[in-house]
Scaffold this motif. Sequence first.
Motif, short mmCIF file in Angstrom:
data_model
loop_
_atom_site.label_atom_id
_atom_site.label_comp_id
_atom_site.label_asym_id
_atom_site.label_seq_id
_atom_site.Cartn_x
_atom_site.Cartn_y
_atom_site.Cartn_z
N ASP A 54 0.83 -1.21 0.00
CA ASP A 54 0.00 0.00 0.00
C ASP A 54 0.86 1.26 0.00
O ASP A 54 0.54 2.25 -0.67
CB ASP A 54 -0.91 0.01 1.23
CG ASP A 54 -2.05 -1.00 1.14
OD1 ASP A 54 -2.28 -1.51 0.03
OD2 ASP A 54 -2.66 -1.29 2.18
N GLU A 55 1.94 1.21 0.78
CA GLU A 55 2.85 2.36 0.84
C GLU A 55 3.45 2.66 -0.53
O GLU A 55 3.53 3.82 -0.95
CB GLU A 55 3.96 2.09 1.86
CG GLU A 55 4.99 3.19 1.95
CD GLU A 55 6.15 2.85 2.88
OE1 GLU A 55 7.15 3.57 2.86
OE2 GLU A 55 6.03 1.84 3.61
N LEU A 56 3.87 1.61 -1.24
CA LEU A 56 4.51 1.81 -2.54
C LEU A 56 3.51 2.19 -3.61
O LEU A 56 3.84 2.90 -4.57
CB LEU A 56 5.29 0.55 -2.93
CG LEU A 56 6.44 0.19 -1.99
CD1 LEU A 56 7.14 -1.08 -2.44
CD2 LEU A 56 7.44 1.33 -1.90
N VAL A 57 2.26 1.72 -3.46
CA VAL A 57 1.21 2.15 -4.38
C VAL A 57 0.93 3.64 -4.18
O VAL A 57 0.84 4.41 -5.13
CB VAL A 57 -0.08 1.32 -4.17
CG1 VAL A 57 -1.25 1.94 -4.93
CG2 VAL A 57 0.14 -0.12 -4.62
N ALA A 58 0.82 4.04 -2.90
CA ALA A 58 0.55 5.46 -2.60
C ALA A 58 1.70 6.35 -3.06
O ALA A 58 1.48 7.50 -3.43
CB ALA A 58 0.32 5.63 -1.09
N ALA A 59 2.92 5.81 -3.04
CA ALA A 59 4.09 6.58 -3.46
C ALA A 59 4.25 6.61 -4.97
O ALA A 59 5.16 7.26 -5.49
CB ALA A 59 5.34 6.00 -2.82
N GLY A 60 3.38 5.89 -5.68
CA GLY A 60 3.44 5.91 -7.13
C GLY A 60 4.48 4.99 -7.74
O GLY A 60 4.87 5.16 -8.90
N LEU A 61 4.93 3.99 -6.99
CA LEU A 61 5.94 3.06 -7.49
C LEU A 61 5.33 1.75 -7.97
O LEU A 61 5.93 1.04 -8.79
CB LEU A 61 6.98 2.77 -6.40
CG LEU A 61 7.77 3.99 -5.94
CD1 LEU A 61 8.68 3.63 -4.77
CD2 LEU A 61 8.59 4.58 -7.08
N LEU A 62 4.17 1.41 -7.45
CA LEU A 62 3.44 0.22 -7.87
C LEU A 62 2.02 0.60 -8.30
O LEU A 62 1.47 1.59 -7.84
CB LEU A 62 3.33 -0.80 -6.73
CG LEU A 62 4.56 -1.65 -6.38
CD1 LEU A 62 4.23 -2.55 -5.19
CD2 LEU A 62 5.01 -2.49 -7.57
N VAL A 63 1.45 -0.22 -9.19
CA VAL A 63 0.07 -0.04 -9.62
C VAL A 63 -0.68 -1.34 -9.38
O VAL A 63 -0.19 -2.41 -9.76
CB VAL A 63 -0.01 0.33 -11.12
CG1 VAL A 63 -1.45 0.37 -11.58
CG2 VAL A 63 0.67 1.67 -11.37
N ARG A 64 -1.83 -1.26 -8.71
CA ARG A 64 -2.69 -2.43 -8.51
C ARG A 64 -3.78 -2.42 -9.56
O ARG A 64 -4.45 -1.41 -9.75
CB ARG A 64 -3.34 -2.38 -7.12
CG ARG A 64 -2.69 -3.23 -6.08
CD ARG A 64 -3.70 -3.49 -4.95
NE ARG A 64 -3.02 -3.98 -3.76
CZ ARG A 64 -2.72 -3.24 -2.72
NH1 ARG A 64 -3.02 -1.95 -2.76
NH2 ARG A 64 -2.11 -3.74 -1.68
N GLU A 65 -3.99 -3.55 -10.20
CA GLU A 65 -5.09 -3.68 -11.16
C GLU A 65 -5.98 -4.82 -10.70
O GLU A 65 -5.52 -5.96 -10.59
CB GLU A 65 -4.55 -3.92 -12.57
CG GLU A 65 -3.75 -2.76 -13.12
CD GLU A 65 -3.40 -2.94 -14.59
OE1 GLU A 65 -3.98 -3.86 -15.23
OE2 GLU A 65 -2.57 -2.16 -15.09
N HIS A 66 -7.23 -4.50 -10.42
CA HIS A 66 -8.15 -5.48 -9.87
C HIS A 66 -8.27 -6.69 -10.79
O HIS A 66 -8.53 -6.56 -11.99
CB HIS A 66 -9.53 -4.84 -9.67
CG HIS A 66 -10.53 -5.75 -9.03
ND1 HIS A 66 -10.40 -6.18 -7.73
CD2 HIS A 66 -11.66 -6.34 -9.54
CE1 HIS A 66 -11.41 -6.98 -7.43
NE2 HIS A 66 -12.19 -7.09 -8.51
N GLY A 67 -8.06 -7.86 -10.22
CA GLY A 67 -8.18 -9.10 -10.98
C GLY A 67 -6.95 -9.46 -11.80
O GLY A 67 -6.88 -10.56 -12.36
#
Length: 280
Positions: A54-67
């Motif tokens: 979650d931290e890295l997603v919020a920092a713009g380093l990871l992207v989560r794509e549902h499914g």
Amino acid sequence: MKADEPGAVLKRERVRDFILDLVESRRPGDAIPSERSLCARLGVSRPTLRAAVDELVAAGLLVREHGRGMFVAPEKITQELVSGQQAMTVPQASGAWSSRLLEFTTIPAGARVGRKLRISPAVEIVYVARLRLVDGAPMAIEHLHIRADLVPTLSARELETGDLYEHLREQHGVHVQEAVQAIEPTVVTRAEAELLDVPELSPALLFERLTSDTTGQPVEYVHSIYRGDRYRIVSRLTLGPSAAVPPTARLGHHPGIPPGDFAHRDTIASSTRGDIQSAP
């Protein structure tokens, strides 16, 4: 996991570093292993792993794509304010600064920190997590990684009192001369929010710094989280020759940079390439 649970800070740090290593070894758009796979590999719980993701997603380093899963985010755009040939000095920050030690241990550097310090992943480093306070109020969380061979007698007291770089210079013969520092916006995690006494996902500033000595050898890698509600960055650009600043005017704590050799006589090359100062 509570913020003050023994080993909690270090465990989150190692999980974060492992995922960052995956991100840095891949290209934008590449997939990273699933949360279940990473939990099994790292031997951590799902909540601990998810907090790091979650931290890295919020920092713009990871992207989560549902499914679909998790992917390396597109590269960030970097803009320098002035020419890379210009150096900067750093003015002091206001307030009375102190530290509270959260963790202090010796561990192998690991792949990511080893690359930054130009040492083998198996070489030992001193890992320090400390809460920085201003006039008694929590202001920042610092994660320090220092080559252990340079500071074999480094003590907890040195990390809680006085000027760390002054201790390095006077007690350990380590003279830092240059630092390359990047600053970007982020948000605080739940554990960071507990330590900083702010709501979860509050805005913050992420400082990352690599410090080198007079021979050009990396000495220390630091990343710090500063409260966004208490800090701002001001860039003072010098367009021509200016008078020298008296040494006494540069003493004190610097945003993201503890006072020490830098404050006394050295200059710093920064990704912002401008002077940095804090707001009260």
